[in-house]
Design a protein around this motif. Structure first.
Motif, PDB file in Angstrom:
ATOM      1  N   GLU A 130     -17.659  47.552 -34.470  1.00 25.51           N
ATOM      2  CA  GLU A 130     -16.789  48.263 -33.455  1.00 25.51           C
ATOM      3  C   GLU A 130     -16.122  47.262 -32.476  1.00 25.51           C
ATOM      4  OE1 GLU A 130     -20.172  51.632 -33.763  1.00 25.51           O
ATOM      5  OE2 GLU A 130     -19.687  50.705 -31.389  1.00 25.51           O
ATOM      6  N   ASN A 131     -16.464  46.208 -32.370  1.00 19.22           N
ATOM      7  CA  ASN A 131     -15.772  45.143 -31.262  1.00 19.22           C
ATOM      8  C   ASN A 131     -14.515  44.447 -32.083  1.00 19.22           C
ATOM      9  OD1 ASN A 131     -17.129  43.491 -32.982  1.00 19.22           O
ATOM     10  ND2 ASN A 131     -18.415  42.794 -31.409  1.00 19.22           N
ATOM     11  N   GLY A 132     -14.452  44.859 -33.247  1.00 21.70           N
ATOM     12  CA  GLY A 132     -13.285  44.127 -33.931  1.00 21.70           C
ATOM     13  C   GLY A 132     -13.676  42.739 -34.698  1.00 21.70           C
ATOM     14  N   LEU A 133     -14.865  42.360 -34.270  1.00 16.39           N
ATOM     15  CA  LEU A 133     -15.269  41.069 -35.021  1.00 16.39           C
ATOM     16  C   LEU A 133     -15.842  41.346 -36.378  1.00 16.39           C
ATOM     17  CD1 LEU A 133     -16.851  39.320 -31.990  1.00 16.39           C
ATOM     18  CD2 LEU A 133     -14.673  38.881 -32.954  1.00 16.39           C
ATOM     19  N   PRO A 134     -15.842  40.290 -37.235  1.00 16.88           N
ATOM     20  CA  PRO A 134     -16.432  40.338 -38.526  1.00 16.88           C
ATOM     21  C   PRO A 134     -17.864  40.792 -38.236  1.00 16.88           C
ATOM     22  CG  PRO A 134     -15.108  38.414 -38.417  1.00 16.88           C
ATOM     23  CD  PRO A 134     -15.097  38.846 -37.019  1.00 16.88           C
ATOM     24  N   ARG A 135     -18.518  41.406 -39.087  1.00 21.93           N
ATOM     25  CA  ARG A 135     -19.838  42.140 -38.840  1.00 21.93           C
ATOM     26  C   ARG A 135     -20.851  41.805 -40.113  1.00 21.93           C
ATOM     27  NH1 ARG A 135     -23.047  45.614 -35.599  1.00 21.93           N
ATOM     28  NH2 ARG A 135     -24.178  47.017 -36.604  1.00 21.93           N
ATOM     29  N   PHE A 136     -21.716  40.858 -39.935  1.00 16.83           N
ATOM     30  CA  PHE A 136     -22.564  40.377 -40.993  1.00 16.83           C
ATOM     31  C   PHE A 136     -23.674  41.396 -41.170  1.00 16.83           C
ATOM     32  CE2 PHE A 136     -21.554  36.242 -42.943  1.00 16.83           C
ATOM     33  CZ  PHE A 136     -20.763  35.704 -41.837  1.00 16.83           C
ATOM     34  N   ASP A 137     -24.049  41.642 -42.357  1.00 16.27           N
ATOM     35  CA  ASP A 137     -25.219  42.756 -42.399  1.00 16.27           C
ATOM     36  C   ASP A 137     -26.454  42.031 -42.079  1.00 16.27           C
ATOM     37  OD1 ASP A 137     -23.857  45.146 -43.827  1.00 16.27           O
ATOM     38  OD2 ASP A 137     -23.383  43.567 -45.321  1.00 16.27           O
ATOM     39  N   LEU A 138     -26.285  40.814 -42.327  1.00 13.49           N
ATOM     40  CA  LEU A 138     -27.870  40.035 -41.751  1.00 13.49           C
ATOM     41  C   LEU A 138     -27.712  38.716 -41.702  1.00 13.49           C
ATOM     42  CD1 LEU A 138     -30.802  39.682 -41.399  1.00 13.49           C
ATOM     43  CD2 LEU A 138     -31.083  39.498 -43.986  1.00 13.49           C
ATOM     44  N   ILE A 139     -28.043  38.049 -40.488  1.00 11.95           N
ATOM     45  CA  ILE A 139     -27.940  36.790 -40.319  1.00 11.95           C
ATOM     46  C   ILE A 139     -29.196  36.021 -40.077  1.00 11.95           C
ATOM     47  CG2 ILE A 139     -27.196  34.983 -38.599  1.00 11.95           C
ATOM     48  CD1 ILE A 139     -24.873  36.620 -37.959  1.00 11.95           C
ATOM     49  N   LEU A 140     -29.722  35.019 -40.611  1.00 10.73           N
ATOM     50  CA  LEU A 140     -31.135  34.375 -40.912  1.00 10.73           C
ATOM     51  C   LEU A 140     -30.826  33.052 -39.928  1.00 10.73           C
ATOM     52  CD1 LEU A 140     -32.164  34.957 -44.651  1.00 10.73           C
ATOM     53  CD2 LEU A 140     -32.645  36.183 -42.608  1.00 10.73           C
TER      54      LEU A 140
END
Ligand code: 6PG
Length: 247
Positions: A130-140
């Protein structure tokens, strides 16, 4: 503490996290590809090796999974310090992940140019939040004993004004002075889900500082990881959690 899972050791932590990864990937890839960002260092090795086991690898649609790194050391990809090499040896060499799905940071490239190239790869590959940034599904993420995560170090430029609009940056390890390329906080905080995986009593002090919000905890980059519209969970083994006195 609702966002904490406690395990007796790294092996059981890794098994549980592999189950989470498998379940998230299988569910999401019913509709679209899955975007994962991993860390380097020593902690993730067992997780990678666990994911390579048939009980997980046979169930994961690898052709729909895209793997990125939260950071990389500025060394060749066959260098023993390389985070790419760690994942290759522990996971990629044992599964059928299409090479195009491996979005490695080119550690031997000129760091400033590579940080820009890699940021573009992230931007052009991922769906936007929603913030226009790339959105990862999961970050470890891992946690350093000084409170760093990725290659965002307490003394680093990550906190200098103007850095907040960078997706990725060049950093420098405060001890070795080794150059790194790292995702920046806004990118980490744009993820749908972030998991810290922390093992060992040597991390118990910084874990307690963060969870008990002891003086100066906000100087730790790891303490600033707080997904804007996502979930944060800490996977700790007993050693890492020993100062939380959870019983
Ligand atoms: C790296 C990692 C780094 C790591 C922590 C913890 O490139 O080294 O991305 O952020 O997660 O330093 O490292 P360990 O897992 O080795 O304790």
């Amino acid at each position: 503490m609702e966002n904490l899972k406690l395990f007796k050791d790294l092996q059981s932590l890794s098994l549980s996290l592999a189950e989470l990864c498998k379940n998230l990937v299988v569910t999401t890839t019913k509709n679209r590809d899955f975007y994962l960002a991993i860390s380097g260092g020593s902690t993730p090795r067992q997780l990678f090796q666990t994911l390579a086991r048939a009980q997980f690898s046979d169930l994961i649609p690898w052709h729909k999974l895209h793997i990125f790194w939260v950071d990389e050391r500025c060394v060749p990809m066959d260098h023993p310090d390389s985070n790419y090499l760690l994942a290759k040896q522990a996971l990629f060499d044992h599964i059928n992940l299409p090479p195009d799905n491996i979005h490695a940071i080119r550690g031997a490239a000129e760091p400033n140019m590579e940080a820009l190239r890699y940021a573009e790869d992230v931007k052009s590959s991922l769906p936007k939040g929603e913030n226009g940034l790339p959105r990862f599904d999961l970050i470890l993420l891992g946690l350093g004993g000084d409170g760093h995560t990725a290659s965002l170090f307490p003394t680093g430029e990550a906190f200098k004004p103007g850095s907040e609009n960078l997706l990725c940056r060049v950093a420098e390890h405060p001890g070795s002075r080794q150059k790194r390329i790292s995702m920046n906080l806004p990118l980490l905080n744009g993820a749908a889900e972030v998991v810290f995986m922390v093992s060992g009593s040597e991390k118990s002090g910084v874990v307690a500082d963060i969870f008990l919000q002891r003086d100066g905890f906000n100087n730790y980059p790891a303490a600033l990881v707080s997904p804007e519209s996502g979930k944060l969970t800490w996977y700790l083994d007993h050693g890492a959690a020993q100062l939380l006195h959870l019983g």
